[in-house]
Design a protein around this motif. Sequence first.
Motif, PDB file in Angstrom:
ATOM      1  N   THR A 217       0.902  -1.598  -0.211  1.00 48.71           N
ATOM      2  CA  THR A 217       0.210   0.082   0.036  1.00 48.71           C
ATOM      3  C   THR A 217       1.138   0.946  -0.168  1.00 48.71           C
ATOM      4  N   HIS A 218       0.089   2.032  -0.769  1.00 50.69           N
ATOM      5  CA  HIS A 218       1.148   3.285  -1.104  1.00 50.69           C
ATOM      6  C   HIS A 218      -0.141   4.557  -0.061  1.00 50.69           C
ATOM      7  N   ALA A 219       0.422   5.839   0.393  1.00 50.16           N
ATOM      8  CA  ALA A 219      -0.949   6.689   1.179  1.00 50.16           C
ATOM      9  C   ALA A 219       0.253   8.288   0.805  1.00 50.16           C
ATOM     10  N   ALA A 220      -0.936   9.360   0.715  1.00 46.02           N
ATOM     11  CA  ALA A 220      -0.570  10.277   1.235  1.00 46.02           C
ATOM     12  C   ALA A 220      -1.677  11.443   2.172  1.00 46.02           C
ATOM     13  N   PHE A 221      -0.782  11.766   2.896  1.00 40.94           N
ATOM     14  CA  PHE A 221      -1.191  12.209   3.917  1.00 40.94           C
ATOM     15  C   PHE A 221      -0.883  13.859   3.986  1.00 40.94           C
ATOM     16  N   ALA A 222      -1.070  14.700   4.553  1.00 37.55           N
ATOM     17  CA  ALA A 222      -1.306  15.961   4.347  1.00 37.55           C
ATOM     18  C   ALA A 222      -1.448  16.232   6.270  1.00 37.55           C
ATOM     19  N   GLY A 223      -0.021  17.491   6.710  1.00 42.12           N
ATOM     20  CA  GLY A 223      -0.675  18.126   8.140  1.00 42.12           C
ATOM     21  C   GLY A 223      -1.304  19.201   8.160  1.00 42.12           C
ATOM     22  N   SER A 224      -1.153  20.226   9.332  1.00 45.96           N
ATOM     23  CA  SER A 224      -1.995  21.406   8.999  1.00 45.96           C
ATOM     24  C   SER A 224      -1.764  21.736   8.905  1.00 45.96           C
ATOM     25  N   ASP A 225      -0.583  22.535   7.779  1.00 44.69           N
ATOM     26  CA  ASP A 225      -0.837  23.267   6.599  1.00 44.69           C
ATOM     27  C   ASP A 225      -1.056  22.219   5.032  1.00 44.69           C
ATOM     28  N   GLY A 226      -1.716  22.070   5.110  1.00 45.86           N
ATOM     29  CA  GLY A 226      -2.756  20.963   3.895  1.00 45.86           C
ATOM     30  C   GLY A 226      -1.373  20.854   2.893  1.00 45.86           C
ATOM     31  N   LYS A 227      -0.333  20.643   2.997  1.00 48.86           N
ATOM     32  CA  LYS A 227       0.935  20.533   1.923  1.00 48.86           C
ATOM     33  C   LYS A 227       0.914  18.686   2.171  1.00 48.86           C
ATOM     34  N   ALA A 228       0.647  18.108   1.019  1.00 43.25           N
ATOM     35  CA  ALA A 228       0.794  16.750   0.774  1.00 43.25           C
ATOM     36  C   ALA A 228       2.296  16.093   0.873  1.00 43.25           C
ATOM     37  N   ILE A 229       2.695  14.794   1.663  1.00 42.75           N
ATOM     38  CA  ILE A 229       3.833  13.753   1.057  1.00 42.75           C
ATOM     39  C   ILE A 229       2.894  12.757   1.531  1.00 42.75           C
ATOM     40  N   GLY A 230       4.051  11.637   1.340  1.00 45.13           N
ATOM     41  CA  GLY A 230       3.564  10.165   0.755  1.00 45.13           C
ATOM     42  C   GLY A 230       4.362   9.372   0.060  1.00 45.13           C
ATOM     43  N   GLY A 231       4.390   7.665   0.780  1.00 44.05           N
ATOM     44  CA  GLY A 231       4.705   7.340   0.128  1.00 44.05           C
ATOM     45  C   GLY A 231       3.883   5.540   0.549  1.00 44.05           C
ATOM     46  N   HIS A 232       5.409   4.702   0.179  1.00 48.08           N
ATOM     47  CA  HIS A 232       5.411   2.841   0.353  1.00 48.08           C
ATOM     48  C   HIS A 232       4.798   2.985   1.603  1.00 48.08           C
ATOM     49  N   LEU A 233       4.039   2.906   2.483  1.00 49.34           N
ATOM     50  CA  LEU A 233       3.238   2.462   3.905  1.00 49.34           C
ATOM     51  C   LEU A 233       4.425   0.892   4.097  1.00 49.34           C
ATOM     52  N   ASN A 234       5.001   1.708   5.779  1.00 51.11           N
ATOM     53  CA  ASN A 234       6.049   0.993   6.602  1.00 51.11           C
ATOM     54  C   ASN A 234       5.158   0.521   7.684  1.00 51.11           C
ATOM     55  N   SER A 235       5.708  -0.592   8.110  1.00 48.15           N
ATOM     56  CA  SER A 235       5.029  -1.202   9.269  1.00 48.15           C
ATOM     57  C   SER A 235       5.596   0.191  10.530  1.00 48.15           C
ATOM     58  N   GLY A 236       4.501   0.912  11.532  1.00 46.00           N
ATOM     59  CA  GLY A 236       5.080   1.932  12.187  1.00 46.00           C
ATOM     60  C   GLY A 236       4.621   3.016  11.780  1.00 46.00           C
ATOM     61  N   THR A 237       3.119   2.755  11.149  1.00 52.21           N
ATOM     62  CA  THR A 237       2.054   3.664  10.887  1.00 52.21           C
ATOM     63  C   THR A 237       0.801   3.714  12.166  1.00 52.21           C
ATOM     64  N   THR A 238       0.912   4.396  13.052  1.00 53.62           N
ATOM     65  CA  THR A 238      -0.144   4.559  13.843  1.00 53.62           C
ATOM     66  C   THR A 238      -1.914   5.330  13.570  1.00 53.62           C
TER      67      THR A 238
END
Length: 139
Positions: free
Chosen positions: A85-106
């Motif tokens: 799985t791959h995912a795109a995330f965003a913080g409070s500034d709305g800017k996106a970052i993402g990648g190949h998901l690893n174990s350790g995502t809570t």
Amino acid sequence: MEPGAIHLVRINTGEDLLDGITEYVTGAGIQAAWLTYLGAVSRASLRYYDQGQRIYRDFELDQHLEVLSGVGNVSLLDGAPFVHTHAAFAGSDGKAIGGHLNSGTTVWALEVRIQELIGDPLIRDPDDCTSLSLWGGTL
Ligand code: ZN
């Protein structure tokens, strides 16, 4: 392959995102599927595959993030269901970052749609061109 059952799954607060999906598909006997998800995480652990060096470069995002979009699939690796799985995330500034998901995502909150696929399961085999384990012989 033919479409099978659709599974709607909630991954609980505090669970590992990748482990939570893997445990669900393993418990449900799912060997092939396509999945999407959205929600929020309290931290993320991602990888970037360096195509030149042929190695994964791991990085952590130790902050609260929206899960803008997650996509993945299930196939067999060494005879067991494997979630990629791959995912795109965003913080409070709305800017996106993402990648190949690893174990350790809570997970903070996560809703997953799993589209089961029926038929000969896809099998991951070593691929010499990319040095990755990719879908092999049953295509
Ligand atoms: Zn990947």
